[in-house]
Write a protein that holds these residues in place. Structure first.
Motif, mmCIF file in Angstrom:
data_model
loop_
_atom_site.group_PDB
_atom_site.id
_atom_site.type_symbol
_atom_site.label_atom_id
_atom_site.label_comp_id
_atom_site.label_asym_id
_atom_site.label_seq_id
_atom_site.Cartn_x
_atom_site.Cartn_y
_atom_site.Cartn_z
ATOM 1 N N PRO A 21 0.844 -1.201 0.000
ATOM 2 C CA PRO A 21 0.000 0.000 0.000
ATOM 3 C C PRO A 21 0.876 1.247 0.000
ATOM 4 O O PRO A 21 2.012 1.221 0.483
ATOM 5 N N PHE A 22 0.364 2.338 -0.538
ATOM 6 C CA PHE A 22 1.143 3.567 -0.627
ATOM 7 C C PHE A 22 0.402 4.751 -0.023
ATOM 8 O O PHE A 22 -0.785 4.962 -0.281
ATOM 9 N N SER A 23 1.135 5.519 0.778
ATOM 10 C CA SER A 23 0.708 6.868 1.122
ATOM 11 C C SER A 23 1.223 7.798 0.031
ATOM 12 O O SER A 23 2.026 7.400 -0.816
ATOM 13 N N HIS A 24 0.768 9.035 0.061
ATOM 14 C CA HIS A 24 1.335 10.005 -0.867
ATOM 15 C C HIS A 24 2.717 10.457 -0.401
ATOM 16 O O HIS A 24 3.609 10.692 -1.212
ATOM 17 N N LEU A 25 2.871 10.576 0.930
ATOM 18 C CA LEU A 25 4.121 11.095 1.485
ATOM 19 C C LEU A 25 4.470 10.373 2.776
ATOM 20 O O LEU A 25 3.617 10.177 3.648
ATOM 21 N N SER A 26 5.732 9.976 2.894
ATOM 22 C CA SER A 26 6.284 9.463 4.148
ATOM 23 C C SER A 26 7.108 10.586 4.761
ATOM 24 O O SER A 26 8.124 11.006 4.200
ATOM 25 N N LEU A 27 6.667 11.071 5.908
ATOM 26 C CA LEU A 27 7.298 12.226 6.552
ATOM 27 C C LEU A 27 8.101 11.755 7.763
ATOM 28 O O LEU A 27 7.540 11.290 8.757
ATOM 29 N N GLU A 28 9.414 11.874 7.662
ATOM 30 C CA GLU A 28 10.293 11.470 8.761
ATOM 31 C C GLU A 28 10.472 12.646 9.720
ATOM 32 O O GLU A 28 10.947 13.714 9.322
ATOM 33 N N LEU A 29 10.113 12.432 10.976
ATOM 34 C CA LEU A 29 10.155 13.503 11.978
ATOM 35 C C LEU A 29 11.489 13.569 12.710
ATOM 36 O O LEU A 29 11.649 14.410 13.596
ATOM 37 N N GLY A 30 12.415 12.748 12.340
ATOM 38 C CA GLY A 30 13.722 12.826 12.966
ATOM 39 C C GLY A 30 14.480 11.528 12.905
ATOM 40 O O GLY A 30 13.934 10.459 12.646
ATOM 41 N N HIS A 31 15.773 11.655 13.105
ATOM 42 C CA HIS A 31 16.692 10.522 13.188
ATOM 43 C C HIS A 31 17.803 10.965 14.125
ATOM 44 O O HIS A 31 18.654 11.771 13.745
ATOM 45 N N LEU A 32 17.748 10.482 15.356
ATOM 46 C CA LEU A 32 18.692 10.929 16.365
ATOM 47 C C LEU A 32 19.579 9.783 16.825
ATOM 48 O O LEU A 32 19.208 8.611 16.744
ATOM 49 N N PHE A 77 9.843 7.699 12.524
ATOM 50 C CA PHE A 77 11.019 8.129 13.277
ATOM 51 C C PHE A 77 11.983 6.960 13.334
ATOM 52 O O PHE A 77 11.587 5.819 13.602
ATOM 53 N N LEU A 78 13.269 7.243 13.075
ATOM 54 C CA LEU A 78 14.293 6.198 13.063
ATOM 55 C C LEU A 78 15.199 6.359 14.283
ATOM 56 O O LEU A 78 15.774 7.429 14.504
ATOM 57 N N ILE A 79 15.302 5.302 15.089
ATOM 58 C CA ILE A 79 16.147 5.308 16.282
ATOM 59 C C ILE A 79 17.432 4.541 15.993
ATOM 60 O O ILE A 79 17.407 3.425 15.472
ATOM 61 N N ASP A 80 18.553 5.155 16.336
ATOM 62 C CA ASP A 80 19.844 4.501 16.152
ATOM 63 C C ASP A 80 20.107 3.527 17.298
ATOM 64 O O ASP A 80 20.514 3.923 18.385
ATOM 65 N N ASP A 81 19.853 2.251 17.047
ATOM 66 C CA ASP A 81 20.223 1.208 18.007
ATOM 67 C C ASP A 81 21.296 0.315 17.407
ATOM 68 O O ASP A 81 21.557 -0.778 17.914
ATOM 69 N N TYR A 82 21.914 0.776 16.320
ATOM 70 C CA TYR A 82 22.912 -0.024 15.621
ATOM 71 C C TYR A 82 24.329 0.324 16.072
ATOM 72 O O TYR A 82 25.133 -0.555 16.355
ATOM 73 N N PHE A 83 24.623 1.608 16.164
ATOM 74 C CA PHE A 83 25.974 2.031 16.514
ATOM 75 C C PHE A 83 26.191 2.124 18.017
ATOM 76 O O PHE A 83 27.317 2.071 18.490
ATOM 77 N N SER A 84 25.132 2.310 18.795
ATOM 78 C CA SER A 84 25.251 2.334 20.253
ATOM 79 C C SER A 84 23.879 2.077 20.870
ATOM 80 O O SER A 84 22.849 2.338 20.247
ATOM 81 N N ARG A 85 23.901 1.587 22.106
ATOM 82 C CA ARG A 85 22.664 1.308 22.837
ATOM 83 C C ARG A 85 22.844 1.789 24.279
ATOM 84 O O ARG A 85 23.116 1.010 25.185
ATOM 85 N N LEU A 86 22.678 3.091 24.457
ATOM 86 C CA LEU A 86 22.887 3.695 25.765
ATOM 87 C C LEU A 86 21.651 3.623 26.645
ATOM 88 O O LEU A 86 21.712 3.945 27.825
#
Length: 327
Positions: A21-32, A77-86
């Protein structure tokens, strides 16, 4: 009159490309990064307060659809759990969602960056997602290239043009032995040459780069990733009240909002801190040299055209970014 020859093929030889299925837009609110989360809830609240007006700008673009239909916009939202897991999901995710809610924003889908790298636990016979995308890279041959440099599958480096010669002793590189500058393929006037590191290795362990994982993330949001025709990185509905203590116990992609439009979309827009600008430039270099599933591309092009928002076949042309000041 000739007799027609019968041709027999195994069904599995031509896997059917699953539709998504497709939305018109995927809006990423951040990547920290985890370091950002370590600064506490106030840091997250400042982030979402800065993101909100720019997210509304992206929504205004999608609202002006030619067909007049209500725009389908999903947030992620994308969470960085690959390079560190604090921290743990149980500590971090509620704080993240609360900060977004106080800013008037809703995160529909939450993704783990490690999910863009590692193999599917349900399919241990398959290679990791990042590795499967790496095998689809097709380097654009630079003008005047002579095949001197090994392929990206061996070096882990991908460029958007011709590199400066590594040696002045080869007549094939330069007849007069003089230094030659790198050159961007298809440059308009002057070159902006980029050489992207896709991974490094230490003791036989491969670590994928942030830029390459971000490229995988964009392909996932655009609905262009397949494994023998089946869709990958499919959202898992999350209906539990508590989040687990371990990241590996959390699915790689969660649907937090049951009524959210589809995760995959014809176009993507990412609202990111300015420090991600060089990373996202590298992402575009990767996207321009990935051979994606032709049927998956055709599905998005055909369906978006019927909706009056035709998506180009070029993958990088469907991605956009906002880099607000002070983010």
């Amino acid at each position: 009159m000739t007799e027609a020859a019968a041709v027999f093929r195994e069904t599995r030889a031509d896997p059917v490309t699953a539709s998504v299925p497709f939305s018109h837009l995927s809006l990423e609110l951040g990547h920290l990064y985890m370091e950002d989360f370590a600064e506490g809830a106030e840091r997250l609240e400042r982030h979402f307060a800065a993101v909100r007006p720019w997210a509304e700008t992206a929504r205004a673009w999608a609202a002006a659809l030619p067909t007049g239909n209500r725009p389908r916009i999903s947030t992620c939202f994308l969470i960085d759990d690959y390079f560190s897991r604090l921290s743990t999901p149980a500590e971090l995710v509620p704080t993240l969602l609360g900060a977004a809610e106080r800013a008037g924003l809703t995160i529909d889908y939450l993704a783990r960056e490690s999910g863009c790298a590692l193999a599917d636990p349900a399919r241990p016979d398959r290679s990791g997602l990042a590795e499967s995308v790496m095998h689809r890279l097709v380097e654009s041959p630079p003008p005047g290239g002579n095949g001197f440099r090994p392929p990206v599958s061996r070096t882990g480096w991908l460029a958007n043009g011709r590199r400066a010669p590594a040696s002045r002793t080869s007549a094939a590189l330069a007849a007069d032995g003089a230094w030659q500058p790198p050159a961007e393929t298809g440059a308009r006037g002057h070159s902006v040459f980029v050489d992207v590191e896709l991974w490094d290795e230490d003791g036989g362990h491969r670590t994928w780069s942030c830029a390459f994982l971000a490229a995988v993330w964009q392909l996932a949001r655009l609905g262009l990733l397949r494994d023998d025709g089946r869709a990958v990185l499919v959202p898992t509905p999350w209906e539990q009240d508590a989040f687990p203590e371990e990241w590996d116990a959390l699915p790689p992609l969660l649907r937090l909002n049951p009524s959210a439009p589809p995760f995959t979309a014809y176009y993507t827009c990412s609202v990111l801190p300015g420090r991600f600008l060089p990373v996202e430039h590298a992402v575009r270099v990767v996207l321009e040299q990935v051979h994606v599933d032709a049927d998956a591309v055709a599905q998005a092009v055909e369906r978006s055209g019927r909706e009056g928002l035709p998506a180009p076949e070029g993958v990088a042309d469907r991605t956009s970014y906002l880099f607000p000041p002070g983010l």
